[in-house]
Design an enzyme around this catalytic site. Structure first.
Site, short mmCIF file in Angstrom:
data_model
loop_
_atom_site.label_atom_id
_atom_site.label_comp_id
_atom_site.label_asym_id
_atom_site.label_seq_id
_atom_site.Cartn_x
_atom_site.Cartn_y
_atom_site.Cartn_z
N SER A 263 8.73 -60.81 -18.30
CA SER A 263 9.35 -62.11 -18.52
C SER A 263 10.83 -61.97 -18.84
CB SER A 263 8.64 -62.78 -19.70
OG SER A 263 9.35 -63.91 -20.12
N SER B 83 -9.83 -68.68 -20.62
CA SER B 83 -9.34 -69.36 -21.83
C SER B 83 -8.34 -70.45 -21.46
CB SER B 83 -8.70 -68.36 -22.79
OG SER B 83 -7.74 -67.57 -22.13
N ALA C 98 -2.57 -62.96 -20.15
CA ALA C 98 -1.83 -62.83 -21.41
C ALA C 98 -1.72 -64.19 -22.05
CB ALA C 98 -0.43 -62.26 -21.15
N TYR D 147 6.17 -62.92 -28.60
CA TYR D 147 5.75 -62.99 -27.19
C TYR D 147 6.60 -62.06 -26.34
CZ TYR D 147 5.55 -64.60 -22.39
OH TYR D 147 5.46 -64.63 -21.01
N LYS E 74 5.93 -58.26 -24.13
CA LYS E 74 6.28 -57.95 -22.74
C LYS E 74 7.12 -56.67 -22.68
CE LYS E 74 4.15 -61.39 -20.82
NZ LYS E 74 2.96 -61.15 -19.99
N1 LIG Z 1 4.52 -69.55 -16.51
C1 LIG Z 1 5.68 -69.02 -16.82
O1 LIG Z 1 6.69 -69.73 -16.82
C2 LIG Z 1 5.81 -67.55 -17.12
C3 LIG Z 1 7.09 -67.01 -17.31
C4 LIG Z 1 7.22 -65.65 -17.58
C5 LIG Z 1 6.09 -64.84 -17.65
N2 LIG Z 1 4.85 -65.39 -17.48
C6 LIG Z 1 3.67 -64.51 -17.56
O2 LIG Z 1 2.91 -64.67 -16.39
C7 LIG Z 1 1.54 -64.46 -16.68
C8 LIG Z 1 0.73 -65.62 -16.12
O3 LIG Z 1 1.23 -66.83 -16.66
P1 LIG Z 1 0.65 -68.24 -16.23
O4 LIG Z 1 1.75 -69.21 -16.40
O5 LIG Z 1 -0.06 -68.14 -14.95
O6 LIG Z 1 -0.38 -68.48 -17.44
P2 LIG Z 1 -1.86 -69.05 -17.43
O7 LIG Z 1 -2.21 -69.29 -18.87
O8 LIG Z 1 -2.00 -70.17 -16.48
O9 LIG Z 1 -2.69 -67.82 -16.88
C9 LIG Z 1 -3.14 -66.75 -17.69
C10 LIG Z 1 -4.55 -66.42 -17.25
O10 LIG Z 1 -4.99 -65.29 -17.99
C11 LIG Z 1 -6.25 -65.58 -18.58
N3 LIG Z 1 -6.29 -64.81 -19.83
C12 LIG Z 1 -5.47 -64.94 -20.91
N4 LIG Z 1 -5.79 -64.03 -21.85
C13 LIG Z 1 -6.83 -63.31 -21.34
C14 LIG Z 1 -7.60 -62.22 -21.82
N5 LIG Z 1 -7.39 -61.69 -23.05
N6 LIG Z 1 -8.58 -61.71 -21.05
C15 LIG Z 1 -8.82 -62.22 -19.81
N7 LIG Z 1 -8.12 -63.26 -19.30
C16 LIG Z 1 -7.15 -63.78 -20.06
C17 LIG Z 1 -6.29 -67.09 -18.75
O11 LIG Z 1 -7.60 -67.64 -18.81
C18 LIG Z 1 -5.52 -67.56 -17.51
O12 LIG Z 1 -6.38 -67.71 -16.40
C19 LIG Z 1 1.44 -64.27 -18.19
O13 LIG Z 1 1.39 -62.89 -18.45
C20 LIG Z 1 2.74 -64.86 -18.69
O14 LIG Z 1 3.14 -64.25 -19.90
C21 LIG Z 1 4.69 -66.72 -17.20
#
Ligand SMILES: NC(=O)c1ccc[n+]([C@@H]2O[C@H](COP(=O)([O-])OP(=O)(O)OC[C@H]3O[C@@H](n4cnc5c(N)ncnc54)[C@H](O)[C@@H]3O)[C@@H](O)[C@H]2O)c1
Length: 327
Positions: free
Chosen positions: A119, A34, A77, A143, A147
């Site tokens: 997070s 997605s 997520a 959100y 978490k």
């Molecule tokens: N980027 C940040 O600053 C940050 C900070 C704190 C926590 N996080 C957490 O880290 C994790 C990864 O974040 P990211 O920045 O790499 O985000 P991202 O959106 O780049 O990666 C999320 C991945 O999960 C997949 N995905 C989402 N929902 C799905 C579902 N229902 N089924 C299967 N696949 C699904 C998406 O296609 C994507 O590849 C998340 O859980 C996010 O909440 C990120």
């Protein structure tokens, strides 16, 4: 050793996939693509499925059994705070429902090791200089709540059927470990500034009257490659029989202000980044910096990169992408 990485085609997940491959592990990625991109996972096996779908438990159980999965790192997520405020039920369905499906499948398949992407959003707006792990549970948006609940579910599975569980609470993730693995989303400060520069617009600062030295909000920036390494340390920790902690801040203990980040982007890019000052946004704490003491002591992990390395790697990745900024 075979590790299943949910969301492995995303920004952070792809870094962990690459590090696991570099240490010789087999990696299976489950991702609905997605927001992810299949080209980011190298030679890992990709299983395209929505973790939150009604029939996901059977499919996930099958994937774990077929590939002999030993451990899971769970990134998949939805992560947009504003969207979570507008669509809370969907966020719970996606993030909490997805986690519940994953845990059920892990129990079914006998997979008992899980590292969970949590997070700093679990802390809300703590009125302290340095946030430590005991202060969580005060999320101020759906959100962050998903978490908090994800952590509760992981712990409850530990009590119920012996899941070995670690939650990593990320602070402000930025940069790229490899130029082709930059952050493709324009949701966090660094890509938001680069996005505006690419459009020929000035960066924006939301509020310069906070009680901080330069009046702008202070956050704890962590290089995505350092963060990825913390996941490998957490996976190794799950092998220990004695584990006294199950949630760790992944931060540096040092904050940078919005103005400092924008100035650093100016230095790395050679572009004038003089910002426009806008009013404060609701819900932005003045200061959010994580104490790294527990993770350093327990997992032996410490951030190596500082703000200049984070920003120069983000700049290099941006320039390697489709929206390169030319003079
Ligand atoms: N980027 C940040 O600053 C940050 C900070 C704190 C926590 N996080 C957490 O880290 C994790 C990864 O974040 P990211 O920045 O790499 O985000 P991202 O959106 O780049 O990666 C999320 C991945 O999960 C997949 N995905 C989402 N929902 C799905 C579902 N229902 N089924 C299967 N696949 C699904 C998406 O296609 C994507 O590849 C998340 O859980 C996010 O909440 C990120």
């Amino acid at each position: 050793m075979t590790t299943l990485v949910t969301g492995g085609a995303g920004y952070i997940g792809a870094h962990v996939v690459r590090l696991l491959q570099q240490r010789g592990e087999d990696v299976v990625v489950v991702d609905d693509l997605s927001t992810g991109d299949a080209s980011r996972i190298g030679g890992a096996t990709l299983v395209e499925l929505d973790l939150a779908a009604c029939d996901a438990v059977d499919a996930l159980t099958g994937v774990m059994t077929k590939h002999g999965v030993d451990a899971v790192v769970h990134f998949a997520a939805r992560k947009q705070v504003g969207e979570s405020v507008a669509r809370p039920a969907w966020y719970y369905q996606q993030n909490v429902g997805g986690m519940a499906n994953l845990l059920t499948a892990m129990e079914n398949a006998g997979v008992d090791r899980l590292v969970f992407s949590s997070s700093a959003a679990t802390y809300g707006q703590p009125d302290v200089e340095l946030v430590d792990e005991k202060m969580a549970g005060h999320a101020i948006n759906p959100y962050g709540e998903t978490k908090v609940v994800g952590e509760w579910l992981g712990r409850a599975a530990g009590v119920a059927w012996g899941l070995r569980f670690v939650a990593l609470r990320y602070f402000n993730v930025a940069g790229a470990g490899w130029p082709e693995l930059g952050d493709p989303a324009v949701l966090n400060l660094v890509p938001m500034v680069l996005d505006r520069l690419e459009r020929g617009e000035r960066p924006k600062i939301f509020g310069d009257d906070y009680p901080t030295p330069d009046g702008t909000c202070i956050r704890d920036y962590i290089h995505v490659l350092d963060l990825a390494k913390a996941h490998l340390a957490a996976l190794d920790y799950l092998d220990h029989d004695e584990r006294h902690h199950d949630a760790f801040n992944v931060g540096t203990g040092t904050g940078s202000s919005v103005r400092e980040v924008i100035d650093e982007i100016g230095r790395a890019s050679g572009i004038d980044t003089t910002p426009d000052i806008e009013p404060r946004r609701p819900g932005d704490p003045a200061l959010l910096v994580g104490s790294p003491v527990l993770i350093e002591r327990t997992l032996g992990w410490k951030a190596e990169a500082g703000l200049p390395e984070i920003i120069s790697s983000a700049w290099e990745a941006w320039q390697a992408g489709p929206r390169r900024i030319d003079d």
